[in-house]
Design an enzyme around this catalytic site. Structure first.
Site, PDB file in Angstrom:
ATOM      1  N   HIS A 129       0.996  23.727   0.143  1.00 53.50           N
ATOM      2  CA  HIS A 129       2.642  24.030   0.570  1.00 53.50           C
ATOM      3  C   HIS A 129       3.098  25.300  -0.238  1.00 53.50           C
ATOM      4  CE1 HIS A 129       3.837  21.354   3.878  1.00 53.50           C
ATOM      5  NE2 HIS A 129       2.581  20.822   3.280  1.00 53.50           N
ATOM      6  N   PRO A 130       3.701  26.287   0.359  1.00 55.17           N
ATOM      7  CA  PRO A 130       4.210  27.380  -0.260  1.00 55.17           C
ATOM      8  C   PRO A 130       5.484  27.014  -1.215  1.00 55.17           C
ATOM      9  CG  PRO A 130       4.935  27.746   1.810  1.00 55.17           C
ATOM     10  CD  PRO A 130       3.855  26.437   1.497  1.00 55.17           C
TER      11      PRO A 130
ATOM     12  N   SER B 112       5.543  27.895   8.525  1.00 57.22           N
ATOM     13  CA  SER B 112       6.512  27.761   7.279  1.00 57.22           C
ATOM     14  C   SER B 112       7.554  28.875   7.288  1.00 57.22           C
ATOM     15  CB  SER B 112       5.702  27.999   6.095  1.00 57.22           C
ATOM     16  OG  SER B 112       4.697  27.088   5.939  1.00 57.22           O
TER      17      SER B 112
ATOM     18  N   GLU C  30      10.146  27.511   9.808  1.00 62.06           N
ATOM     19  CA  GLU C  30      11.058  26.692   9.034  1.00 62.06           C
ATOM     20  C   GLU C  30      11.969  26.906   8.068  1.00 62.06           C
ATOM     21  OE1 GLU C  30       7.123  23.662  10.053  1.00 62.06           O
ATOM     22  OE2 GLU C  30       7.334  24.568   7.935  1.00 62.06           O
ATOM     23  N   GLN C  31      11.484  28.076   7.051  1.00 67.36           N
ATOM     24  CA  GLN C  31      12.341  28.550   5.991  1.00 67.36           C
ATOM     25  C   GLN C  31      13.613  29.054   6.523  1.00 67.36           C
ATOM     26  OE1 GLN C  31      10.842  29.512   2.298  1.00 67.36           O
ATOM     27  NE2 GLN C  31       8.917  28.568   2.349  1.00 67.36           N
TER      28      GLN C  31
ATOM     29  N   PHE D 295       7.574  21.821  -4.798  1.00 67.76           N
ATOM     30  CA  PHE D 295       8.855  21.173  -4.088  1.00 67.76           C
ATOM     31  C   PHE D 295       8.858  21.155  -2.725  1.00 67.76           C
ATOM     32  CE2 PHE D 295      13.031  20.837  -2.406  1.00 67.76           C
ATOM     33  CZ  PHE D 295      13.388  19.853  -2.814  1.00 67.76           C
TER      34      PHE D 295
ATOM     35  N   ALA E 169      11.367  18.676   4.052  1.00 69.04           N
ATOM     36  CA  ALA E 169      11.511  19.039   5.659  1.00 69.04           C
ATOM     37  C   ALA E 169      12.673  20.037   6.020  1.00 69.04           C
ATOM     38  CB  ALA E 169      11.273  17.829   6.496  1.00 69.04           C
TER      39      ALA E 169
END
Length: 471
Positions: free
Chosen positions: A371-372, A388, A391-392, A423, A426
């Site tokens: 995960h980034p 991703s 989502e961000q 870290f 969701a």
């Protein structure tokens, strides 16, 4: 493939609004099974007498003999019970669906004429009222074909609906293969019609009932008198009627037999029930063929993604990225006992999460490290996966001020240094402020606690991603 063919999901928590005519709150459908003259009897070439659904307690077949008491009970249904029911329903203006055993219809022409004059639907109830469970496929297929032929000859039109009743594991598939039925009813698994994929053909299923059914006058546990039957029908209707207002309208099927409810002491309950439903507004009393036509018009079959029907490459291609850069999870999930219950977001998520949870700590750590960082270098360089990135952006992490970006960068570095993985949260469950609050709170956890929390968050991310793909 390891696949489980039973469908334990159905419509799930959100059944469709059937949009019954007149915005009815419930569709009530009465079926009259016409079996008299089609039951087991040595006169019909059978090995023994009938023993099913009569008023004779503990009846057993008489092998090689006629059972005159049993025969006379079936004869009552044809001679008296049918006509009592005919008068009741024609006077009430309620149309029936007849499940007609073809050989019984052929032996009862006057009743067939009355059914047709009343514009009742005459669906097929098979060739004979006998067990089909021990028939070979070839034998049952031939019986189905002969039932259709004889029904068409006797009634003047082929049946559009089918219900065997005493069916085999092959019945629904074999009947669907005929390709001529608007619906099949050899199931008891829902309160609404549904489409079945029958070897590539869309077959409408209209489930039937064995509980709102007068057959329980002849089985245990069952009805001891007419009031039991009336109370059960009324309670069933009242619940469905209320659901039609507060939730989603449904269908109520009611099964009847001439030789059972056609008796005076039992038909009184049916009269009371008809009075009860006719005192309510928003009730659609229809034939099953009317329901089938309505469903086909308003709810035609829809062909959605079916994960349980995919081959391995397609499954991994579709779901290999749900857990960030970890297609091995989908590879393993494919080998589980998947079925129709997995053809939804919750189903695939459960399968993928099972494989993630059963993986080694080292393998799960690899997923976490894949995960980034939140709002990190990969995001600024545009090198995140499409999921991703979306989502961000949903939490506003693509629009940080310089000060906010510096805070995230420092928190990311401190978190990775302490725990050994990025870290993970969701972000769709949060906004920018709550993400920062969680960051500050969780960075102080011990590694084991944070490892468990990060794994939980990975599963939440997978859940959201699958909701984008599946119902």
């Amino acid at each position: 493939m390891n696949r489980y063919i039973r469908d334990l999901r159905g419509y799930g928590p959100f059944p469709p609004d059937p949009k019954w005519p007149g915005n009815a709150r419930v569709a009530v459908q009465f079926v009259l099974n016409y079996e008299e003259g089609g039951e087991n009897n040595i006169l019909h070439g059978d090995a023994g007498s009938e023993a099913f659904l009569s008023d004779i307690p503990g009846a057993a077949p008489w092998q090689g003999q006629r059972h005159r008491n049993m025969e006379s009970i079936y004869e009552y249904g044809a001679r008296a019970g049918f006509w009592r029911l005919h008068r009741l329903f024609t006077r009430a203006g309620i149309p029936l669906t007849i499940y007609g055993v073809a050989s019984a219809l052929a032996r009862n022409p006057e009743q067939v004429e009355a059914m047709k004059d009343a514009d009742w639907e005459i669906a097929s109830h098979g060739l004979k009222w006998i067990e089909h469970k021990d028939m070979s496929e070839e034998e049952e297929r031939a019986a189905i074909a002969e039932a259709i032929r004889l029904h068409t000859e006797v009634v003047g039109a082929p049946p559009r609906g089918w219900y065997t009743g005493r069916c085999s594991e092959n019945t629904v598939r074999l009947v669907s293969e005929e390709g001529c039925f608007d619906y099949i009813s050899d199931t008891y698994d829902d309160d609404l019609p549904y489409w079945l994929d029958a070897d590539g053909r869309d077959q409408l299923i209209i489930p039937y009932t064995l509980e709102a059914n007068d057959m329980r006058f002849s089985v245990s546990p069952g009805w001891s008198d007419g009031e039991d039957f009336f109370n059960y029908l009324r309670n069933s209707f009242d619940v469905l009627y209320e659901e039609g207002e507060t939730d989603t309208p449904k269908m109520m099927s009611i099964g009847l037999h001439c030789r059972l409810v056609g008796r005076p002491g039992k038909i009184a309950a049916l009269r009371k029930f008809i009075d009860h439903i006719q005192s309510r507004e928003g009730v659609w009393c229809a034939r099953r063929i009317d329901i089938a036509e309505h469903w086909a018009e308003h709810h035609p079959p829809q062909h959605r993604m079916r994960p349980s029907g995919m081959d391995r490459p397609e499954f991994v291609e579709q779901f290999g990225g749900i857990f960030e850069h970890s297609p091995w999870i989908a590879e393993r999930a494919f080998d589980l006992e998947l079925g129709p219950a997995h053809d939804c977001a919750a189903g695939v998520n459960n399968a993928l999460c099972r494989m993630f949870r059963s993986a080694s700590d080292e393998e799960r750590l690899g997923v976490l490290k894949a995960h980034p960082d939140l709002a990190g270098k990969l995001a600024r360089a545009g090198r995140l996966t499409a999921e991703s990135t979306s989502e961000q952006a949903s939490a506003g992490l693509d629009l940080l001020t310089d000060a906010e970006r510096e805070t995230f960068t420092q928190l990311n570095a401190d978190y990775v240094e302490k725990h050994g993985f990025p870290f993970i949260i969701a972000v769709r469950d949060h906004d920018k402020a709550s993400i920062l609050a969680a960051f500050h709170r969780r960075i102080g956890n011990d590694r084991d606690t944070e490892f468990k929390e990060a794994c939980f968050q990975v599963e939440r991310i997978a859940h959201h991603r699958l909701k984008d793909l599946l119902p």
